[in-house]
Design a protein around this motif. Sequence first.
Motif, mmCIF file in Angstrom:
data_model
loop_
_atom_site.group_PDB
_atom_site.id
_atom_site.type_symbol
_atom_site.label_atom_id
_atom_site.label_comp_id
_atom_site.label_asym_id
_atom_site.label_seq_id
_atom_site.Cartn_x
_atom_site.Cartn_y
_atom_site.Cartn_z
ATOM 1 N N SER A 14 0.832 -1.208 0.000
ATOM 2 C CA SER A 14 0.000 0.000 0.000
ATOM 3 C C SER A 14 0.862 1.253 0.000
ATOM 4 C CB SER A 14 -0.929 0.000 1.215
ATOM 5 O OG SER A 14 -1.815 -1.102 1.180
ATOM 6 N N ALA A 15 1.961 1.211 0.750
ATOM 7 C CA ALA A 15 2.870 2.360 0.792
ATOM 8 C C ALA A 15 3.547 2.569 -0.557
ATOM 9 C CB ALA A 15 3.918 2.153 1.876
ATOM 10 N N LEU A 16 3.955 1.482 -1.203
ATOM 11 C CA LEU A 16 4.578 1.598 -2.520
ATOM 12 C C LEU A 16 3.585 2.165 -3.528
ATOM 13 C CD1 LEU A 16 6.588 -1.761 -2.757
ATOM 14 C CD2 LEU A 16 7.329 0.440 -1.826
ATOM 15 N N ALA A 17 2.315 1.755 -3.400
ATOM 16 C CA ALA A 17 1.272 2.289 -4.285
ATOM 17 C C ALA A 17 1.082 3.781 -4.054
ATOM 18 C CB ALA A 17 -0.041 1.541 -4.065
ATOM 19 N N GLU A 18 1.085 4.189 -2.793
ATOM 20 C CA GLU A 18 0.917 5.610 -2.469
ATOM 21 C C GLU A 18 2.048 6.448 -3.049
ATOM 22 O OE1 GLU A 18 0.309 8.461 1.492
ATOM 23 O OE2 GLU A 18 0.177 6.280 1.682
ATOM 24 N N ALA A 19 3.241 5.827 -3.155
ATOM 25 C CA ALA A 19 4.391 6.530 -3.733
ATOM 26 C C ALA A 19 4.387 6.485 -5.253
ATOM 27 C CB ALA A 19 5.693 5.931 -3.198
ATOM 28 N N GLY A 20 3.393 5.806 -5.844
ATOM 29 C CA GLY A 20 3.240 5.836 -7.292
ATOM 30 C C GLY A 20 3.415 4.524 -8.015
ATOM 31 N N ALA A 30 -9.036 0.080 -0.521
ATOM 32 C CA ALA A 30 -8.047 1.115 -0.234
ATOM 33 C C ALA A 30 -7.793 2.028 -1.429
ATOM 34 C CB ALA A 30 -6.732 0.467 0.208
ATOM 35 N N GLY A 31 -8.507 1.791 -2.537
ATOM 36 C CA GLY A 31 -8.340 2.619 -3.722
ATOM 37 C C GLY A 31 -7.111 2.274 -4.537
ATOM 38 N N ILE A 32 -6.623 1.044 -4.389
ATOM 39 C CA ILE A 32 -5.417 0.605 -5.094
ATOM 40 C C ILE A 32 -5.800 -0.407 -6.163
ATOM 41 C CG2 ILE A 32 -3.192 -0.574 -4.854
ATOM 42 C CD1 ILE A 32 -3.189 0.434 -1.913
ATOM 43 N N ASP A 33 -5.383 -0.152 -7.388
ATOM 44 C CA ASP A 33 -5.675 -1.050 -8.501
ATOM 45 C C ASP A 33 -4.561 -2.093 -8.602
ATOM 46 O OD1 ASP A 33 -6.723 -2.244 -10.736
ATOM 47 O OD2 ASP A 33 -6.022 -0.710 -12.136
ATOM 48 N N ALA A 34 -4.610 -3.097 -7.726
ATOM 49 C CA ALA A 34 -3.584 -4.138 -7.683
ATOM 50 C C ALA A 34 -4.021 -5.334 -8.519
ATOM 51 C CB ALA A 34 -3.334 -4.566 -6.247
#
Length: 261
Positions: A29-35, A58-62
């Motif tokens: 999640s942190a890596l996603a927040e960083a882009g 969490a709003g992350i397109d994984a």
Amino acid sequence: MELSSAFSLKGKVALVTGASYGIGFAMASALAEAGATIVFNDVNPDHLAKGLEAYKAAGIDAKGYICDVTDEAAVEAMVAKIADEVGSIDILVNNAGIIKRIPMIEMSAAEFRQVIDIDLNGPFIVSKAVIPGMIKKGAGKIINICSMMSELGRETVSAYAAAKGGLKMLTRNIASEYGSYNIQCNGIGPGYIETPQTAPLREPGHPFNSFILAKTPANRWGTTDDLKGPAVFLASPASDFVNGHVLYVDGGILAYIGKQP
């Protein structure tokens, strides 16, 4: 390089193994927040499905893949599929792992081998699969999730400590062997972290809770949020001259002998 861009992961593809929940999910999640674009795997289809739901919430397109990290052919196929569907992997976090708390003389060789296979052979297999693509790109980041058991022993965790000690040395060897290709391989060694699994141990008055607080200069358990910054740092250009290092996120346990009785 501006500080904001030094920590940016925009345009990067990050594979975090075993990241359906817990520490792996927090770091992804942190890596996603960083882009970064997140891909992850799990050997359990139910866990994978729940993980996809959690990322979506969490709003992350994984993107998730069923894969056993100890199966070399399956890992190679997954890495190739990720390259086709998402892009070549820039960042690998070897997070998948297990622990068996069994006194050594009661542990079977098969149980010992299972821990070694997942916790040490797994990172070797996945790293081996992604390094050629990193060499081709001329850059790459590998983060191995080590442990304080990379440095310390404790009752009932002989296999886990052996695996994590080996993972620490694998980390250093990958740095040594592939640093000239602009590949940085480092480790994160979490301390005792608040998770649903540790909740019973953290009850006020529980002997283990008292033990951990007495051994930790920070006088608290860590949280999964405590691992986010270190993960982004080691995945980003900010750590381009950091290689073969294990960053212990343990509240100071390894620096401290403990309170006098």
